[in-house]
Design a protein around this motif. Structure first.
Motif, PDB file in Angstrom:
ATOM      1  N   ASP A 168       0.859  -1.171   0.000  1.00  0.00           N
ATOM      2  CA  ASP A 168       0.000   0.000   0.000  1.00  0.00           C
ATOM      3  C   ASP A 168       0.903   1.232   0.000  1.00  0.00           C
ATOM      4  O   ASP A 168       2.121   1.100   0.121  1.00  0.00           O
ATOM      5  CB  ASP A 168      -0.920   0.007   1.238  1.00  0.00           C
ATOM      6  N   ALA A 169       0.284   2.392  -0.155  1.00  0.00           N
ATOM      7  CA  ALA A 169       1.060   3.624  -0.054  1.00  0.00           C
ATOM      8  C   ALA A 169       1.392   3.828   1.422  1.00  0.00           C
ATOM      9  O   ALA A 169       0.506   3.829   2.268  1.00  0.00           O
ATOM     10  CB  ALA A 169       0.252   4.788  -0.592  1.00  0.00           C
ATOM     11  N   ILE A 170       2.664   3.991   1.713  1.00  0.00           N
ATOM     12  CA  ILE A 170       3.131   4.142   3.082  1.00  0.00           C
ATOM     13  C   ILE A 170       3.655   5.556   3.247  1.00  0.00           C
ATOM     14  O   ILE A 170       4.374   6.060   2.385  1.00  0.00           O
ATOM     15  CB  ILE A 170       4.287   3.137   3.374  1.00  0.00           C
ATOM     16  N   GLY A 171       3.321   6.194   4.369  1.00  0.00           N
ATOM     17  CA  GLY A 171       3.830   7.534   4.636  1.00  0.00           C
ATOM     18  C   GLY A 171       2.993   8.590   3.951  1.00  0.00           C
ATOM     19  O   GLY A 171       1.860   8.346   3.531  1.00  0.00           O
ATOM     20  N   ARG A 172       3.594   9.755   3.785  1.00  0.00           N
ATOM     21  CA  ARG A 172       2.792  10.901   3.381  1.00  0.00           C
ATOM     22  C   ARG A 172       3.618  11.899   2.584  1.00  0.00           C
ATOM     23  O   ARG A 172       4.808  12.035   2.814  1.00  0.00           O
ATOM     24  CB  ARG A 172       2.292  11.565   4.661  1.00  0.00           C
ATOM     25  N   GLY A 179       4.914   0.152  -0.343  1.00  0.00           N
ATOM     26  CA  GLY A 179       5.669  -0.853   0.394  1.00  0.00           C
ATOM     27  C   GLY A 179       4.756  -1.703   1.237  1.00  0.00           C
ATOM     28  O   GLY A 179       3.525  -1.583   1.192  1.00  0.00           O
ATOM     29  N   PRO A 181       3.725  -3.463   5.120  1.00  0.00           N
ATOM     30  CA  PRO A 181       3.643  -2.977   6.485  1.00  0.00           C
ATOM     31  C   PRO A 181       4.973  -3.098   7.225  1.00  0.00           C
ATOM     32  O   PRO A 181       5.685  -4.091   7.067  1.00  0.00           O
ATOM     33  CB  PRO A 181       2.598  -3.894   7.128  1.00  0.00           C
ATOM     34  N   PHE A 182       5.292  -2.105   8.000  1.00  0.00           N
ATOM     35  CA  PHE A 182       6.499  -2.083   8.829  1.00  0.00           C
ATOM     36  C   PHE A 182       7.765  -2.331   8.000  1.00  0.00           C
ATOM     37  O   PHE A 182       8.698  -2.976   8.458  1.00  0.00           O
ATOM     38  CB  PHE A 182       6.379  -3.087   9.986  1.00  0.00           C
ATOM     39  N   ASP A 183       7.736  -1.811   6.772  1.00  0.00           N
ATOM     40  CA  ASP A 183       8.893  -1.903   5.880  1.00  0.00           C
ATOM     41  C   ASP A 183       9.373  -3.325   5.659  1.00  0.00           C
ATOM     42  O   ASP A 183      10.556  -3.557   5.426  1.00  0.00           O
ATOM     43  CB  ASP A 183      10.055  -1.040   6.409  1.00  0.00           C
TER      44      ASP A 183
ATOM     45  N   LEU B  62      -3.352  -5.937   6.314  1.00  0.00           N
ATOM     46  CA  LEU B  62      -2.488  -5.202   7.241  1.00  0.00           C
ATOM     47  C   LEU B  62      -1.879  -3.974   6.559  1.00  0.00           C
ATOM     48  O   LEU B  62      -1.679  -2.935   7.189  1.00  0.00           O
ATOM     49  CB  LEU B  62      -1.378  -6.135   7.771  1.00  0.00           C
ATOM     50  N   ALA B  63      -1.611  -4.093   5.255  1.00  0.00           N
ATOM     51  CA  ALA B  63      -1.010  -2.969   4.530  1.00  0.00           C
ATOM     52  C   ALA B  63      -1.932  -1.744   4.552  1.00  0.00           C
ATOM     53  O   ALA B  63      -1.465  -0.611   4.605  1.00  0.00           O
ATOM     54  CB  ALA B  63      -0.689  -3.377   3.091  1.00  0.00           C
ATOM     55  N   TYR B  66      -1.584  -0.238   8.116  1.00  0.00           N
ATOM     56  CA  TYR B  66      -0.284   0.416   8.268  1.00  0.00           C
ATOM     57  C   TYR B  66      -0.195   1.673   7.400  1.00  0.00           C
ATOM     58  O   TYR B  66       0.400   2.677   7.807  1.00  0.00           O
ATOM     59  CB  TYR B  66       0.837  -0.565   7.905  1.00  0.00           C
ATOM     60  N   GLY B  67      -0.791   1.614   6.204  1.00  0.00           N
ATOM     61  CA  GLY B  67      -0.793   2.776   5.318  1.00  0.00           C
ATOM     62  C   GLY B  67      -1.446   3.975   5.995  1.00  0.00           C
ATOM     63  O   GLY B  67      -0.927   5.089   5.948  1.00  0.00           O
ATOM     64  N   SER B  70       0.702   5.199   8.998  1.00  0.00           N
ATOM     65  CA  SER B  70       1.907   5.926   8.592  1.00  0.00           C
ATOM     66  C   SER B  70       1.566   7.274   7.961  1.00  0.00           C
ATOM     67  O   SER B  70       2.412   8.150   7.868  1.00  0.00           O
ATOM     68  CB  SER B  70       2.735   5.077   7.622  1.00  0.00           C
ATOM     69  N   PHE B  71       0.332   7.448   7.526  1.00  0.00           N
ATOM     70  CA  PHE B  71      -0.062   8.704   6.882  1.00  0.00           C
ATOM     71  C   PHE B  71      -0.284   9.812   7.909  1.00  0.00           C
ATOM     72  O   PHE B  71       0.164  10.940   7.732  1.00  0.00           O
ATOM     73  CB  PHE B  71      -1.350   8.483   6.073  1.00  0.00           C
TER      74      PHE B  71
END
Lengths: 583, 164
Positions: A168-172, A179, A181-183, B62-63, B66-67, B70-71
């Motif tokens: 999924d899209a991780i971060g912002r 990436g 989950p949890f890298d 889970l992704a 977590y996405g 993390s956002f």
């Protein structure tokens, strides 16, 4: 759906009211550039390449997600639109590693490169910080986020089509990346290695873990006898890598090219598909007659197998214990063939050319060996075979035809259609009905399980035995089917599941067709037609009539499902944790 | 889960509370964000095991979970301290020298932004505008607000949280 009247670039037209602006423009032969858009897979309007101007509209609209409306006036190439697209593309390019010279996609199917050319982007005006990422190199799939443009096609296909959802899209903001989950690396997630993410990636951010160097090393080793086998779906798509029309069967040219590359023997996985049918039909009839675990589910698709191990462990006993055809073939080559040809099996190197990335993982499963020798030593994809053909300068389209080597050059039409959804089931039914009736039945073509409907069902009765069959392709459909069965909504005896949508012809290792082609034509259908037409032209169309397979049982294996078969051709599965603990 | 005292009463109570939250939101529309908020209230942060339980409970990958975590800066995957220091990095605070204050906290406490001291006493974060621009630069420690902060004040501010 009622039609609405609209004007596109001065052209008055009437289109169904549920059309998007993109579809309406296509209908009047106007090309609106797209990048993130992939029909039925990713329709989210995030890349802003398809922006258009509408009269009275406040802002530019994304044509791929904006529906038409009565009286709409659309400008697809106004100066404002053209400039906006260019700026957006330059911004994407400013954070894209442009090492195009060494990118596997740049001269074949990079949609970013094509678009930059089409939009006339000659220089990128923006220079600044770029994000830096490390590659995730797995057994099957490599992810290089330095090339990722965040279009999210891979996320959509993984989550919505395959219902695997490990990325999924991780971060912002600027630091967003695709990436897990949890890298985690893909290997530490319930990724099934199907490679559909690779097939939909518009750039080179995703590709298979290449094994061509391993194959070249084996070919260059004078000690080794290198045997290659090719899966049915490969012949239906390989030509595309050389500019041949989609749906061209290139079986003969492929064999010639493999000989020119230097393989000592060129065998056809179709023969092993026939062998699989013998074992699998036998197993099915045995389960039906002895009250064994039903429904029995096919085990040819390694993406599906890993999916079952992660997500449906309660169905592991329903899986056929048959190894997949190329794995069966590997062990036959290192036993029966080695003996027959008088070659030390430890000096045989087996290579499988597959339309599949998951087969790379499958070949490395620890249990896939007999007496300490690996069944298959290397798996390369259709794309990797194309690159090997290019490596040594073969003019592929102009090659003469050749035929597969004995003793495994003969296959039935049933083996050929293994490459498309419904094919394994159809092949199994052709054989199972004959075995059950004890005679040769006229049932050959099973139309009800052909085509690309997500879940297909068929029924056939032989004597007192009624066989109810179901076919699912794409893991989202597989999940749906299994849930229906779990809920008691559907009762069947035999299920075929292929991990990839439309089956192996659309496998994660097949030549990549850009969205321009995929959005507006059915690539899978043309590839499938190549296989069905090859089947129609075969003299032998049922697996149990394949003389090579008959001889194999007579000379070596004895009976289907016998002791030797179980040692060489069958395997077992185990539950896998979705997110195992990592250090 | 999550806690080191695996199976102890507190961990089980937290797990039970989380399961109740999941059950409460499971059949509502858009359950993920409210569940994450309440889960963070229970655990103080959202570690792997908690996110996995939420994903399985809400039947989401889970992704996805977590996405979302993390956002939003409001969610954290790392435990927070007893005293949560937030240095405002909004525009007004930033131009008035917030970065130097943040640096001073990292050197004084010996931790990076986003981390927690080993004794669990202080955690340090940079936050978005807290809406007290007239007092810029602003630091918040739990619910205490400190305005017009200069780096030289940092040690004195921390002294307020010394325990006997």
């Amino acid at each position: 759906m009622r039609n609405v009247n609209i004007t596109i670039d001065g052209i008055k037209t009437s289109v169904p009211g549920n059309y998007t602006i993109l579809e309406a423009a296509k209908a009047v032969n106007i090309f609106i550039p797209t990048l993130c858009y992939l029909r039925d897979v990713n329709e989210i309007g995030c890349c802003r390449m398809c922006l258009v101007e509408t009269k009275g509209g406040k802002a530019l609209q994304a044509a791929c997600v904006t529906p038409v409306a009565e009286g709409m006036e659309i400008y697809t190439h106004s100066p404002k639109v053209v400039e906006a697209r260019k700026v957006n593309l330059e911004l994407i390019l400013s954070n894209h590693v442009t090492r195009c010279q060494t990118c596997s996609r740049s001269w074949t199917s990079c949609e970013l490169q094509t678009l930059a050319n089409k939009l006339g982007v000659e220089a990128v005006r923006f220079e600044g910080e770029a994000t830096k990422h490390t590659q995730d190199i797995g057994v099957s799939i490599v992810r290089d986020n330095n090339k990722c443009i965040l279009c999210r096609r891979c996320v959509s296909v993984c989550k919505n089509v395959q219902t695997v959802g490990v990325i999924d899209a991780i971060g912002r903001g600027f630091h967003t990346e695709i990436g897990s989950p949890f890298d985690r690396k893909l290997a530490d997630t319930p990724c099934v290695n199907c490679g559909q993410c690779v097939n939909v990636c518009p750039v080179g951010a995703l590709h298979e873990k290449t094994d061509t160097d391993v194959v070249w090393n084996a070919l260059n080793d004078p000690e080794l006898h290198v045997v290659v086998q090719t899966a049915p779906a490969v012949r239906a798509a390989l030509g595309e890598s050389f500019g041949m029309p989609i749906g061209t069967a290139v079986t003969g040219k492929m064999v010639t090219a493999l000989r020119m590359i230097g393989f000592d023997k060129v065998f056809d996985t179709d023969t092993a598909a026939d062998l699989t049918i013998m074992e699998e039909s036998n197993e099915l009839i045995d389960r039906v007659r002895s009250g064994g675990k039903l429904p029995m589910i096919t085990s040819c698709s390694p993406g599906w197998i890993k999916f079952c191990e992660h997500y449906f462990p309660e169905y592991l006993d329903n899986l056929s214990t048959c190894k997949s055809p190329h794995m069966m073939f590997g062990s036959i080559i290192k036993t029966y063939y080695a003996k027959k040809a008088g070659i030390d099996p430890s000096k045989i190197f087996t290579v499988s050319v597959m339309p599949c990335t998951a087969k790379k993982f499958e070949a490395k499963r620890p249990e896939m060996e007999v007496d300490g020798l690996r069944d298959v030593d290397a798996v390369i994809t259709t794309r990797e075979l194309a690159s090997m053909i290019y490596d040594i300068g073969i003019d592929f389209p102009n090659l003469p035809d050749d035929v597969f080597d004995d003793p495994f050059g003969i296959a039935s039409g049933a083996g050929v259609i293994f490459g498309t959804t419904g094919g394994v089931m159809e092949a199994a039914l052709r054989t199972a009905t004959d075995i059950l009736s004890g005679s040769s039945t006229d049932n050959i073509e099973y139309e009800e399980i052909r085509g690309f409907e997500g879940i297909k069902v068929a029924e056939c009765t032989v004597g007192e035995v009624r066989l109810r069959a179901a076919v699912a392709h794409g893991l989202g459909n597989a999940r749906k089917l299994l849930n229906q069965i779990k809920a008691g909504e559907l009762e069947v005896d035999f299920i075929e599941i292929m991990a990839c949508p439309n089956g192996c012809i659309n496998g994660g290792g097949q030549p990549i067709q850009s969205s321009d082609i995929r959005n507006w034509s059915n690539v899978s259908q043309r590839r499938a037609e190549a296989l069905y037409s090859e089947d129609r032209n075969m003299y032998v169309r049922k697996s149990h009539n394949n003389p090579a397979v008959k001889r194999l049982y007579k000379d070596y294996l004895g009976m289907a499902g016998g002791t030797l078969s179980h040692k060489l051709l069958h395997t077992h599965y185990h539950e896998r944790e979705k997110y195992p603990e990592i250090d | 889960m999550a806690n080191e005292c695996n199976g102890c009463e507190q961990a089980l109570a937290m797990e039970k509370a989380l399961d109740e939250v999941i059950a409460r939101y499971k059949d509502t529309k858009g359950p993920l964000i409210p569940v994450l908020h309440e889960a963070q209230a229970i655990y103080g942060y959202l570690p792997f095991e908690v996110q996995l339980r939420i994903a399985e409970g809400l039947d989401l990958p889970l992704a996805d979970v977590y996405g979302v975590v993390s956002f939003y800066t409001g969610f954290t995957t790392k435990p927070k301290g007893k005293y949560r220091i937030s240095v405002c990095m909004g525009t007004a605070c930033y131009v008035k020298g917030a970065e130097a204050i943040l640096d001073k906290f990292t050197t004084t406490l010996g931790i990076n932004v986003g981390d927690c001291t080993e004794d669990g006493k202080f955690s340090l974060d940079a936050c978005r505008c807290v809406g007290a621009c007239g007092l810029a630069p602003v630091v918040m420690i739990n619910d205490d607000v400190y305005g017009n902060v200069i780096p030289e004040n940092v040690e004195n501010i921390l002294k307020n949280y010394e325990e006997a």
